[in-house]
Design an enzyme around this catalytic site. Structure first.
Site, PDB file in Angstrom:
ATOM      1  N   THR A  98       1.624   0.544   9.065  1.00 46.51           N
ATOM      2  CA  THR A  98       2.262   0.455  10.376  1.00 46.51           C
ATOM      3  C   THR A  98       1.199   0.388  11.472  1.00 46.51           C
ATOM      4  OG1 THR A  98       3.985   1.859   9.457  1.00 46.51           O
ATOM      5  CG2 THR A  98       4.017   1.522  11.822  1.00 46.51           C
TER       6      THR A  98
ATOM      7  N   GLU B   9      -4.875  30.427 -15.547  1.00 48.06           N
ATOM      8  CA  GLU B   9      -5.852  29.714 -14.713  1.00 48.06           C
ATOM      9  C   GLU B   9      -7.230  29.691 -15.372  1.00 48.06           C
ATOM     10  OE1 GLU B   9      -4.757  27.888 -12.464  1.00 48.06           O
ATOM     11  OE2 GLU B   9      -2.780  28.798 -12.269  1.00 48.06           O
TER      12      GLU B   9
ATOM     13  N   GLY C 151       0.826  -1.203   0.000  1.00 46.13           N
ATOM     14  CA  GLY C 151       0.000   0.000   0.000  1.00 46.13           C
ATOM     15  C   GLY C 151       0.852   1.240   0.000  1.00 46.13           C
TER      16      GLY C 151
ATOM     17  N   ASP D 124       2.259  21.647 -14.915  1.00 52.76           N
ATOM     18  CA  ASP D 124       1.230  21.051 -15.777  1.00 52.76           C
ATOM     19  C   ASP D 124       1.877  20.121 -16.794  1.00 52.76           C
ATOM     20  OD1 ASP D 124      -0.553  22.724 -14.510  1.00 52.76           O
ATOM     21  OD2 ASP D 124      -0.400  24.284 -16.040  1.00 52.76           O
TER      22      ASP D 124
ATOM     23  N   PRO E 176       2.314   5.024   0.894  1.00 53.79           N
ATOM     24  CA  PRO E 176       2.618   5.584   2.216  1.00 53.79           C
ATOM     25  C   PRO E 176       1.397   6.251   2.841  1.00 53.79           C
ATOM     26  CG  PRO E 176       4.294   6.226   0.631  1.00 53.79           C
ATOM     27  CD  PRO E 176       3.212   5.543  -0.140  1.00 53.79           C
TER      28      PRO E 176
ATOM     29  N   GLY F  65      -1.825   3.363   6.423  1.00 49.39           N
ATOM     30  CA  GLY F  65      -2.087   2.745   7.728  1.00 49.39           C
ATOM     31  C   GLY F  65      -1.480   1.363   7.906  1.00 49.39           C
TER      32      GLY F  65
HETATM   33  P1  ADP Z   1       1.951   3.652   6.480  1.00 49.48           P
HETATM   34  O1  ADP Z   1       2.689   2.782   7.433  1.00 49.48           O
HETATM   35  O2  ADP Z   1       1.043   2.886   5.571  1.00 49.48           O
HETATM   36  O3  ADP Z   1       2.808   4.604   5.738  1.00 49.48           O
HETATM   37  P2  ADP Z   1       0.941   4.708   8.895  1.00 49.48           P
HETATM   38  O4  ADP Z   1       0.361   3.497   9.521  1.00 49.48           O
HETATM   39  O5  ADP Z   1       2.279   5.114   9.372  1.00 49.48           O
HETATM   40  O6  ADP Z   1       0.975   4.548   7.320  1.00 49.48           O
HETATM   41  O7  ADP Z   1      -0.107   5.891   9.044  1.00 49.48           O
HETATM   42  C1  ADP Z   1       0.299   7.164   9.472  1.00 49.48           C
HETATM   43  C2  ADP Z   1      -0.794   7.789  10.299  1.00 49.48           C
HETATM   44  O8  ADP Z   1      -1.943   8.052   9.505  1.00 49.48           O
HETATM   45  C3  ADP Z   1      -1.281   6.912  11.407  1.00 49.48           C
HETATM   46  O9  ADP Z   1      -0.471   7.040  12.539  1.00 49.48           O
HETATM   47  C4  ADP Z   1      -2.680   7.435  11.641  1.00 49.48           C
HETATM   48  O10 ADP Z   1      -2.661   8.598  12.422  1.00 49.48           O
HETATM   49  C5  ADP Z   1      -3.124   7.827  10.255  1.00 49.48           C
HETATM   50  N1  ADP Z   1      -3.891   6.756   9.613  1.00 49.48           N
HETATM   51  C6  ADP Z   1      -3.580   6.120   8.470  1.00 49.48           C
HETATM   52  N2  ADP Z   1      -4.504   5.200   8.153  1.00 49.48           N
HETATM   53  C7  ADP Z   1      -5.427   5.241   9.130  1.00 49.48           C
HETATM   54  C8  ADP Z   1      -6.638   4.527   9.381  1.00 49.48           C
HETATM   55  N3  ADP Z   1      -7.086   3.586   8.556  1.00 49.48           N
HETATM   56  N4  ADP Z   1      -7.338   4.848  10.486  1.00 49.48           N
HETATM   57  C9  ADP Z   1      -6.906   5.798  11.326  1.00 49.48           C
HETATM   58  N5  ADP Z   1      -5.785   6.499  11.154  1.00 49.48           N
HETATM   59  C10 ADP Z   1      -5.050   6.247  10.064  1.00 49.48           C
HETATM   60 ZN    ZN Z   2      -1.435  25.425 -14.768  1.00 53.94          ZN
HETATM   61 MG    MG Z   3       4.659   3.155   7.896  1.00 58.22          MG
END
Ligand code: ADP
Ligand code: ZN
Ligand code: MG
Length: 599
Positions: A214, A429, A207, A504, A209, A212
């Protein structure tokens, strides 16, 4: 959230360490300076210049001379002077000769020769090296803390078990349902092994960045109540060669001690990318990757360790990682849909003071394509903006401003720009806006502005798309026209073009290239994936395949640019009206814009 805390903690620790080493260094330096000055002063009192020594000797005022073997620094005792003084002589042999001469003349000089004193030299030796030694020791400590030694971060006892639960992860219902099984494995492994089931070893989370990954990994640990050991793939390969593999070994050593537990490897593509060439970095990666594979193959199912890994580039991964018994489960974590976005907004609104009037559903509708991290960020920015605006709570306008801040940057009303630039921006624009208005697949214009924001001189914002799984070729072609509408208007009205269209053009080129090389949308080249292929793979399609791709991309862009100009010529009246309105008001919203078209 927790990760941030962790990092902060780590940073704090590091900050302290730096502070302490800096202070120590300063103290040491000051000490050295003092010591030096003191000894210098004393030296001045206690030294006797060589010429004075010779004079004193010829006056018969020297009583005793003490010499050390191999040293030109001597001690002398003068008559009538209590203290012994030191003197430096140019040459020991000739000096001894001189003393003997004086003695022969009848002077009473006691000449003492002492053996070399090694011990006496040690203090100065240590003092001169001490700062270096201390700095060295500190550096080693800092390196260790940064993770050359122990790397797997385990929360200390209070924090070892994350408190994050599935309920903290909004949306992603299906993904969570799939992962509940892992939680069960971790909680009651014997239940499964009794049945003869093998516990899965690895789960790969795909997925982009901020979706969610982590968070969900931590939630699994939290739900199961097991330790969460995490590490990022890029940490394995930084710094020194050969270290990656040993870190992997240490990580799993720790995991074995803490099992049942979760090992989370973020950015696994950094170590697990396809093994192709033989460059230095590659070889290093291979060692790390091999070690990881060895470890994963090594632990038995009695040791309940589940390795979760995350990546946003699944196509980069070495196939060896995906074999059975390794990361044989793969779960895609998508960007949230409308329902998911609303759920995420609700979760992150909990700890914020949001005005009653705010309609989170509308915000969710307006933020198609945003990730969870971006949504969390928007609400945080909104809280900051609301504070600045001295609002009682976060209002909808604060959130809208936050969305713009996150997408286009902050408004820079104070940036001065010439009337000529203003006119150019207004037409640019207005060009985007008018062109999109006549393209059926493009979403409605939400706001057009010539107030600079971020790096952009002006911007045209569109209403958010409903969530879509597929984008059609027509839609992409029309997107190209809309993107080039700005440049087309500049050319048409001012008969000159500017650098303002660079972004663009960048975006349009990328879309056109993807259309040809990724989505197989070119009629002449057909549905073939040309993207990211090595040159030898490309040769399969003929020597001049590169030229053909380039030609196709160019045709797409040329056609779109031409279409944009045709549209603008047809609707020149609207273009002028809107540009004039922009020069006057600087900003046009959705309703104003519709009025130009009698809607
Ligand atoms: P990834 O590891 O996919 O890059 P993270 O898990 O680090 O993303 O997400 C970063 C932050 O974004 C989380 O700490 C949370 O605050 C928010 N976040 C991301 N996805 C969710 C979700 N499904 N529900 C709630 N908060 C989320
Ligand atoms: Zn433009
Ligand atoms: Mg992460």
């Amino acid at each position: 959230m927790n990760k941030k805390k962790e990092n902060k903690k780590k940073n704090k620790k590091l900050g302290w360490l730096w502070m302490i080493s800096l202070i120590l260094f300063v103290i040491l330096l000051a000490g050295m300076v003092l010591l030096y000055r003191n000894s210098k002063e004393k030296e001045e009192e206690k030294t006797l210049a060589y010429t004075d020594l010779i004079k004193e000797m010829s006056f018969g005022n020297i009583e005793k001379v003490e010499m050390t073997v191999g040293s030109t620094t001597i001690k002398v005792k003068q008559k009538n002077v209590e203290e012994e003084k030191t003197a430096i002589i140019p040459n020991t042999e000739s000096f001894v000769g001189l003393v003997q001469e004086k003695v022969a003349e009848g002077n009473e000089i006691e000449l003492v020769q002492k053996p070399k004193n090694i011990l006496a030299q040690i203090p100065s030796f240590i003092i001169s090296f001490l700062p270096t030694l201390i700095m060295l020791a500190l550096f080693i400590m800092i390196f260790k803390m940064q993770g050359l030694g122990e790397k797997g971060k385990v929360y200390d006892d209070t924090e070892r078990k994350t408190k994050i639960k599935f309920e903290d992860v909004a949306g992603l219902d299906e993904e969570k349902a799939e992962l509940v099984e892992i939680v069960e494995f971790l909680k009651r492994p014997e239940k499964f092994t009794k049945m003869g089931a093998k516990i899965p070893k690895g789960v790969l989370l795909y997925g982009k960045p901020g979706t969610g990954k982590t968070l969900i990994a931590k939630a699994i640990a939290g739900e199961a109540g097991v330790p969460f050991i995490s590490m990022s793939g890029s940490e394995f390969i930084e710094m020194f060669a050969g270290l990656g593999a040993s870190r992997v070994r240490k990580l799993f050593e720790k995991a074995r001690k803490l099992s049942p537990c979760i090992v989370f490897i973020d950015e696994i593509d950094a170590i697990g990318s396809r093994r192709t060439s033989n460059s230095g970095a590659e070889t290093e990666n291979n060692q790390t990757l091999n070690q990881l594979l060895v470890e994963m193959d090594g632990f038995s199912s009695e040791e309940t360790i589940i390795v979760l890994a995350a990546t946003n580039r699944p196509e980069m991964l070495d196939k060896a990682l995906l074999r059975p018994g390794r990361f044989d489960r793969q779960i895609t974590i998508p960007a949230p849909d409308l329902k998911g976005r609303l759920a995420i907004l609700k979760i992150h609104a909990q700890d914020k003071r949001i005005a009653e009037t705010v309609n989170l559903e509308r915000i969710a509708e307006d933020t198609a394509g945003f990730t969870g991290a971006e949504l969390a960020n928007i609400l945080n920015e909104a809280a900051i903006i609301a504070t600045k605006n001295e609002h009682e709570g976060i209002e909808e306008e604060d959130i809208e401003e936050a969305v713009k801040k996150v997408t286009v940057g902050i408004e820079k009303r104070t940036r001065v720009y010439s009337d000529k630039d203003k006119k150019l921006t207004a037409y640019h624009e207005a060009g985007h806006a008018v062109v999109s208005r006549y393209l059926p697949t493009q979403t409605n214009v939400k706001e057009v502005s010539i107030i600079p924001r971020g790096v952009a001189g002006g911007y045209t914002m569109y209403k958010s798309d409903e969530d879509k799984y597929y984008i059609s070729k027509t839609e992409m072609q029309e997107k190209l026209i809309a993107l080039l509408g700005g440049r087309a208007a500049e050319k048409l009205v001012l008969d000159d073009i500017s650098t303002g269209a660079s972004n663009d053009i960048e975006v349009a080129t990328k879309i056109a290239r993807d259309m040809v090389t990724k989505y197989g949308m070119s009629d002449t080249l057909g549905p073939i994936d040309f993207q990211g292929k090595e040159p030898y793979e490309m040769q399969l399609f003929g020597e001049d395949i590169g030229d053909k791709i380039g030609q196709e991309v160019k045709t797409l862009i040329d056609t779109a640019y031409n279409d944009a100009q045709i549209l603008l010529k047809q609707h020149r009246d609207k273009l002028d009206e809107i540009a004039v309105a922009l020069l006057e008001k600087e900003k046009i919203n959705e309703e104003d814009f519709k009025r130009f078209f009698n809607e």
